[in-house]
Motif scaffolding. Sequence first.
Motif, PDB file in Angstrom:
ATOM      1  N   ILE A   6       4.057  -7.595  12.096  1.00 59.78           N
ATOM      2  CA  ILE A   6       2.952  -7.531  11.720  1.00 59.78           C
ATOM      3  C   ILE A   6       2.353  -6.610  11.584  1.00 59.78           C
ATOM      4  O   ILE A   6       2.801  -5.312  11.534  1.00 59.78           O
ATOM      5  CB  ILE A   6       2.350  -8.353  12.112  1.00 59.78           C
ATOM      6  CG1 ILE A   6       2.917  -9.454  13.250  1.00 59.78           C
ATOM      7  CG2 ILE A   6       0.686  -8.740  11.709  1.00 59.78           C
ATOM      8  CD1 ILE A   6       2.157 -10.019  14.296  1.00 59.78           C
ATOM      9  N   GLU A   7       2.354  -6.571   9.926  1.00 58.65           N
ATOM     10  CA  GLU A   7       1.279  -5.536   9.049  1.00 58.65           C
ATOM     11  C   GLU A   7       0.067  -5.890   9.260  1.00 58.65           C
ATOM     12  O   GLU A   7      -0.549  -6.870   8.238  1.00 58.65           O
ATOM     13  CB  GLU A   7       2.259  -4.847   7.575  1.00 58.65           C
ATOM     14  CG  GLU A   7       3.443  -4.165   8.168  1.00 58.65           C
ATOM     15  CD  GLU A   7       4.091  -3.894   6.908  1.00 58.65           C
ATOM     16  OE1 GLU A   7       3.848  -3.123   6.096  1.00 58.65           O
ATOM     17  OE2 GLU A   7       5.766  -3.809   7.349  1.00 58.65           O
ATOM     18  N   THR A   8      -0.751  -4.593   9.466  1.00 55.39           N
ATOM     19  CA  THR A   8      -2.037  -4.895   9.203  1.00 55.39           C
ATOM     20  C   THR A   8      -2.620  -3.289   7.902  1.00 55.39           C
ATOM     21  O   THR A   8      -1.475  -2.774   7.841  1.00 55.39           O
ATOM     22  CB  THR A   8      -2.620  -4.574   9.699  1.00 55.39           C
ATOM     23  OG1 THR A   8      -2.798  -3.201  10.807  1.00 55.39           O
ATOM     24  CG2 THR A   8      -2.738  -5.211  11.294  1.00 55.39           C
ATOM     25  N   GLU A   9      -3.700  -3.452   7.784  1.00 57.70           N
ATOM     26  CA  GLU A   9      -3.962  -1.575   7.179  1.00 57.70           C
ATOM     27  C   GLU A   9      -3.354  -0.765   7.141  1.00 57.70           C
ATOM     28  O   GLU A   9      -2.447  -0.231   6.782  1.00 57.70           O
ATOM     29  CB  GLU A   9      -5.638  -2.014   6.631  1.00 57.70           C
ATOM     30  CG  GLU A   9      -6.295  -1.497   6.040  1.00 57.70           C
ATOM     31  CD  GLU A   9      -7.397  -0.656   5.205  1.00 57.70           C
ATOM     32  OE1 GLU A   9      -7.635   0.587   4.804  1.00 57.70           O
ATOM     33  OE2 GLU A   9      -7.955  -1.845   5.632  1.00 57.70           O
ATOM     34  N   ARG A  10      -3.756  -0.636   8.250  1.00 55.79           N
ATOM     35  CA  ARG A  10      -3.053   0.958   8.782  1.00 55.79           C
ATOM     36  C   ARG A  10      -2.452   0.654   9.747  1.00 55.79           C
ATOM     37  O   ARG A  10      -1.191   1.455  10.177  1.00 55.79           O
ATOM     38  CB  ARG A  10      -4.133   1.414   9.949  1.00 55.79           C
ATOM     39  CG  ARG A  10      -5.311   1.743   8.494  1.00 55.79           C
ATOM     40  CD  ARG A  10      -6.457   2.553   9.918  1.00 55.79           C
ATOM     41  NE  ARG A  10      -6.197   1.686  10.885  1.00 55.79           N
ATOM     42  CZ  ARG A  10      -7.282   2.440  11.482  1.00 55.79           C
ATOM     43  NH1 ARG A  10      -8.017   3.547  11.650  1.00 55.79           N
ATOM     44  NH2 ARG A  10      -8.343   1.850  13.043  1.00 55.79           N
ATOM     45  N   LEU A  11      -1.000  -0.855  10.342  1.00 52.22           N
ATOM     46  CA  LEU A  11      -0.758  -0.974  11.370  1.00 52.22           C
ATOM     47  C   LEU A  11       0.720  -1.242  11.139  1.00 52.22           C
ATOM     48  O   LEU A  11       0.172  -2.298  10.220  1.00 52.22           O
ATOM     49  CB  LEU A  11      -1.187  -0.935  12.667  1.00 52.22           C
ATOM     50  CG  LEU A  11      -2.234  -0.785  13.415  1.00 52.22           C
ATOM     51  CD1 LEU A  11      -3.433  -0.966  14.419  1.00 52.22           C
ATOM     52  CD2 LEU A  11      -2.659   0.704  13.563  1.00 52.22           C
ATOM     53  N   LEU A  12       1.409  -1.269  11.719  1.00 51.95           N
ATOM     54  CA  LEU A  12       3.166  -1.730  12.178  1.00 51.95           C
ATOM     55  C   LEU A  12       3.100  -2.375  14.016  1.00 51.95           C
ATOM     56  O   LEU A  12       3.036  -1.739  14.926  1.00 51.95           O
ATOM     57  CB  LEU A  12       3.928  -1.183  11.705  1.00 51.95           C
ATOM     58  CG  LEU A  12       5.357  -2.028  11.981  1.00 51.95           C
ATOM     59  CD1 LEU A  12       5.902  -3.228  11.189  1.00 51.95           C
ATOM     60  CD2 LEU A  12       6.152  -1.461  11.797  1.00 51.95           C
TER      61      LEU A  12
END
Length: 178
Positions: A6-12
């Motif tokens: 799952i990818e978010t703006e700043r994270l995996l």
Amino acid sequence: MTDVRIETERLLLRPPLQQDFERYAELYADEEAARHVGGHVPRAIAWRKFLTMAGAWSIQGFAMFSVIERAGGRWLGQLGPWKPDGWPGNEVGWAFHPDAWGAGYATEAGVAAMDWAFDRLGWEDVIHCIAPANAASKRLAARLGSGLLRSGRLPAPYDAEPTEIWGQDRAAWRARPR
């Protein structure tokens, strides 16, 4: 499901890998960081705890994700769905390395993991088991839209300490402001 990403703006967010262990062991060696998640432990015990998540991914098809900073690949903590035998409900829990505190990573990862738990796992509700003295986790739970549901106890070996059970159902999660 062990290939979930799952990818978010700043994270995996992804299942744990062996390369995550060094920072995981640092988290669990730190008395303050581990105070509300079972206490600090020596490296050998941290390794066994670390393998618990990998085992849950293998057996249950879900567990807490390793939370990775996309920009530099740094392991920040773990967060996600968790349901050991005898647990008081479907939990989305968390623990973060102290150098990741205060940057909003837990909230960003929490939103992604809550979406995943409701959408992919089909959970109807989510809880967060929080030590009564853990003000930071209570603030995170509130930012995620959860409220205090009841007091409770966890199964052994964590049954000696009281726990606050925070949470919400799927309808509340869907109705929250975005």
